[in-house]
Write a protein that holds these residues in place. Sequence first.
Motif, PDB file in Angstrom:
ATOM      1  N   ASN A   1       8.011   5.818  -9.415  1.00  0.00           N
ATOM      2  CA  ASN A   1       8.344   6.665 -10.566  1.00  0.00           C
ATOM      3  C   ASN A   1       7.110   6.986 -11.398  1.00  0.00           C
ATOM      4  N   GLU A   2       6.250   5.998 -11.619  1.00  0.00           N
ATOM      5  CA  GLU A   2       5.043   6.218 -12.437  1.00  0.00           C
ATOM      6  C   GLU A   2       4.073   7.176 -11.730  1.00  0.00           C
ATOM      7  N   ILE A   3       3.910   6.996 -10.411  1.00  0.00           N
ATOM      8  CA  ILE A   3       3.009   7.890  -9.676  1.00  0.00           C
ATOM      9  C   ILE A   3       3.571   9.308  -9.669  1.00  0.00           C
ATOM     10  N   GLU A   4       4.877   9.444  -9.487  1.00  0.00           N
ATOM     11  CA  GLU A   4       5.469  10.778  -9.480  1.00  0.00           C
ATOM     12  C   GLU A   4       5.357  11.441 -10.843  1.00  0.00           C
ATOM     13  N   ALA A   5       5.427  10.652 -11.930  1.00  0.00           N
ATOM     14  CA  ALA A   5       5.272  11.222 -13.270  1.00  0.00           C
ATOM     15  C   ALA A   5       3.878  11.821 -13.451  1.00  0.00           C
ATOM     16  N   ILE A   6       2.868  11.155 -12.896  1.00  0.00           N
ATOM     17  CA  ILE A   6       1.511  11.712 -12.960  1.00  0.00           C
ATOM     18  C   ILE A   6       1.424  12.979 -12.123  1.00  0.00           C
ATOM     19  N   TYR A   7       2.048  12.948 -10.942  1.00  0.00           N
ATOM     20  CA  TYR A   7       2.020  14.121 -10.057  1.00  0.00           C
ATOM     21  C   TYR A   7       2.655  15.326 -10.731  1.00  0.00           C
ATOM     22  N   ARG A   8       3.710  15.102 -11.482  1.00  0.00           N
ATOM     23  CA  ARG A   8       4.413  16.206 -12.126  1.00  0.00           C
ATOM     24  C   ARG A   8       3.539  16.913 -13.178  1.00  0.00           C
TER      25      ARG A   8
ATOM     26  N   LEU B   1       6.939  15.250  -4.076  1.00  0.00           N
ATOM     27  CA  LEU B   1       5.760  14.437  -3.773  1.00  0.00           C
ATOM     28  C   LEU B   1       6.035  13.635  -2.510  1.00  0.00           C
ATOM     29  N   TYR B   2       5.132  13.741  -1.536  1.00  0.00           N
ATOM     30  CA  TYR B   2       5.251  12.950  -0.314  1.00  0.00           C
ATOM     31  C   TYR B   2       4.642  11.580  -0.582  1.00  0.00           C
ATOM     32  N   ILE B   3       5.491  10.560  -0.687  1.00  0.00           N
ATOM     33  CA  ILE B   3       5.018   9.212  -1.013  1.00  0.00           C
ATOM     34  C   ILE B   3       5.830   8.207  -0.206  1.00  0.00           C
ATOM     35  N   ARG B   4       5.138   7.303   0.453  1.00  0.00           N
ATOM     36  CA  ARG B   4       5.798   6.299   1.296  1.00  0.00           C
ATOM     37  C   ARG B   4       5.036   4.988   1.209  1.00  0.00           C
ATOM     38  N   LEU B   5       5.691   3.913   1.655  1.00  0.00           N
ATOM     39  CA  LEU B   5       5.018   2.629   1.802  1.00  0.00           C
ATOM     40  C   LEU B   5       4.424   2.542   3.208  1.00  0.00           C
ATOM     41  N   LEU B   6       3.200   2.015   3.307  1.00  0.00           N
ATOM     42  CA  LEU B   6       2.523   1.933   4.599  1.00  0.00           C
ATOM     43  C   LEU B   6       3.312   1.081   5.582  1.00  0.00           C
ATOM     44  N   ASP B   7       3.827  -0.071   5.152  1.00  0.00           N
ATOM     45  CA  ASP B   7       4.523  -0.941   6.096  1.00  0.00           C
ATOM     46  C   ASP B   7       5.800  -0.283   6.635  1.00  0.00           C
TER      47      ASP B   7
ATOM     48  N   ILE C   1       0.856  -1.180   0.000  1.00  0.00           N
ATOM     49  CA  ILE C   1       0.000   0.000   0.000  1.00  0.00           C
ATOM     50  C   ILE C   1       0.894   1.232   0.000  1.00  0.00           C
ATOM     51  N   VAL C   2       0.682   2.069  -0.991  1.00  0.00           N
ATOM     52  CA  VAL C   2       1.464   3.295  -1.151  1.00  0.00           C
ATOM     53  C   VAL C   2       0.655   4.459  -0.591  1.00  0.00           C
ATOM     54  N   LEU C   3       1.292   5.263   0.269  1.00  0.00           N
ATOM     55  CA  LEU C   3       0.643   6.433   0.856  1.00  0.00           C
ATOM     56  C   LEU C   3       1.086   7.698   0.107  1.00  0.00           C
ATOM     57  N   ILE C   4       0.106   8.511  -0.275  1.00  0.00           N
ATOM     58  CA  ILE C   4       0.387   9.775  -0.961  1.00  0.00           C
ATOM     59  C   ILE C   4      -0.324  10.881  -0.191  1.00  0.00           C
ATOM     60  N   ASN C   5       0.443  11.874   0.194  1.00  0.00           N
ATOM     61  CA  ASN C   5      -0.157  13.009   0.898  1.00  0.00           C
ATOM     62  C   ASN C   5      -0.855  13.931  -0.100  1.00  0.00           C
ATOM     63  N   MET C   6      -2.124  14.251   0.160  1.00  0.00           N
ATOM     64  CA  MET C   6      -2.875  15.111  -0.750  1.00  0.00           C
ATOM     65  C   MET C   6      -2.571  16.571  -0.445  1.00  0.00           C
ATOM     66  N   ASP C   7      -1.667  17.154  -1.226  1.00  0.00           N
ATOM     67  CA  ASP C   7      -1.406  18.579  -1.077  1.00  0.00           C
ATOM     68  C   ASP C   7      -2.399  19.365  -1.929  1.00  0.00           C
TER      69      ASP C   7
END
Length: 783
Positions: free
Chosen positions: A623-630, A638-644, A451-457
């Motif tokens: 990398n793919e998620i960050e490309a969308i964020y850009r 981008l604040y992105i982490r793994l839940l575990d 599970i990937v966590l993304i902070n909604m800015d």
Amino acid sequence: MRLNALLPRSHRLYVGLNIVGFAFALTTVLFIGMYAARELTMNMFHRDADRIYKISGWGCPYPLAPVIEAGVPEFEAIGNVGRGPYLEIRRPEAAEGVVTNDGSLQVDPAFFRVFSFRIVRGDRENPLPDVNSVVLTESMAKALFGNEDPIGQNLVIQSRPDWVVTAVTEDIPINSSIRYSVVLPLNPKQALYNGTTLGESWDRWQYEIFGKVRPGSDIAAVNAKMQQVVEANGNLGYEVERVVCYPLSDVYFNYADLFTAFKGGNHKQVVAMIWVGIIILLLGIVNFFNLSTAQGTLRAKEIGLRKVNGATRGHLILRSLAESIFMTFIALVLAIVLVDLLLPFFNGIVGFPYPLILMNQWWQWAILLGLTFGVGIIAGSYPAFYLSSLDPIDALYTHRAGRGNGMLLFRKTLIVVQLIASIGVIVSTLVIYGQLRHLQTKDLGFDKEQIVLINMDMSIYEHRQAFFSELRQLPFVQSISLTQGIVGNYDSGGPLEARYQEEKKKIWSKFIIADSAFFTTFGIDMAQGDPKFRDGVEGIVLNESAMNAFQVDDYEQLRIQDESGDDPSIPTTKVDGVCRNFHFKPLKQGIEPLAIYIQPIEGGLINVRVEASSVSDIRHVFNEIEAIYRKFNAADPLYIRLLDEMLAQIYISETRFLILFTLFSVLAILISCFGLFGLIVFSNARRRKEIGIRKVQGATILEVVFMLIRSYLIYVGIAFVVAVPLAWYLMRDWLSNYPYRITLHPGYFLIGGAVVLFVVVLTVGIQSWIAARANPVRSLRSE
């Protein structure tokens, strides 16, 4: 006094063992003392720390602090504090920014009147004059501006270029759990998602309130007045009885199970570490004393000759004590040097930059000299006071001096005490490791993997539908759910009122607010019911603990009130199902009643379940998620982490404690080995003639070795019998802190005893083998 006079050549081995062994012991004790001093003085450096209190053990809505400030004049200063995220801050003209290593805080202006973080630049009376103000630490200001004056300079934070540096504080002391690299002001006029402002919202319990009361205030009276004021002027979502003052000293160790971002200490762990330090210091002193007595016995002839030649008892006592004090001083100096050399390694383990011991404070010299004289006198007491009292004729017969039953029994007791301590620390280390592994591997009741966590800015929030649409098109994305916190580390709650067959029910419950994909994304099973939530649909699901707390069986007849009160006409909402208990809080706390509110969420934390089987797959996902964020934000990180990984950070203090405890346990065993090594050397030297005679009479080397180590095996057996119940009692008490804990099975104690037995046999056996192989003719000739 000349060194040669203090340390005769015949005593070199004795001197070397004593200094090196005691230096290792003192090095360990100094490290433990630094660790314990930081923990026990946490947050106490603030001026008038005894007048600073945390208000309410629960999360607080922003308006609560202004209401208390207006109605309770006993507060000298009071304000909200919120833990902010780690940020990247840059100057407007810079392409790259600087990450806030100690995170950020969002506070009311009263923060710097409650806490005494020293302001070195800027307006000391009003460091946060407006909502665009920024306060930096010296390190952060240095990283951003170098030697330039930062006051009045602009910064870009979260895409906003209008922040202005208005003050700089000293770097945060290591004994502060309230840490920051940047402080931003809270804006009560900030517009929220629901159309209200921050200053009007009573339903966002995300802040902590800290206040400083006036001197002489009666805290019981302050509590009563606060509750009256809040009852009359507030709209608090839980009982006003929870609005009470908690001393600042309670925050870090969290004695009262408070809602706080500034906890992190474990008082029992600190006490355990102090006991380890005491044990290691005692081991060092016991080694020092044992080696002094063993070597002192061999020096009995020398002492006898000195007395025959006219030396007084007072002169002999002073000479022996001078030797002992001198060696203690050398060991302490060596220990300080070792601490300074090993400090970078120690800092890496504990995660904080402890300063070097530069001996530039009077109290450091006082401790050094106090320990030197105290330990030196204790360690040199036997040769100084006992041997100097012997009759010179008796002392000339070396093997008769110091061999009384009382002295022999005392030395044997000290050896057994060393072995008890060694077995105890090994068992404790094994238990602590087992408990930590249990916490890290226990099934949480939901699937935390992948599970990937993304902070909604704000950039995601403003384009959230387009962002989610592109995320769902990625082939590895299985589901997306929004929550208002980290699942596995939730701690917000309040009263939950319900009707069951017209009967009023009320419990205390934790709350999770999530969208309709919550159960699918986290793999949480249902115990009763099988609700299928569609997008945009609202509902309530309780966990099994909540049903037990309500003391009801049929969830379909349970209806949750939309607001507090006893009026039967208050609107209610049906319960859609009951989910299995899962650990929505850290395992250091038990499972509490939980209500999961399913509703559309516009902001919060984005939880993305992905399909990834390797580290390279995870890297590709990021990398793919960050490309969308850009596509929506090209500048900010981008604040992105793994839940575990996030959940593993919850147990970082336990992990560090385990590493420290293990290192110190190993050192304790090594220190015991120093003592055993020295004792067996002197024992074998005293029995050299006996060994020679046995070999002449046909004894084999193995027979001689077994004869020499037999008594030490008995010591290990006695120590094991004593150590097991002591270690069992202490570890049972330590494990009682954890609702989910391991069982103290016999393996821990057997391994502890076996390790000590192996070390003793190895240490004593090697020296005994050397003694047994010596030429008996040479041994008998020397006698």
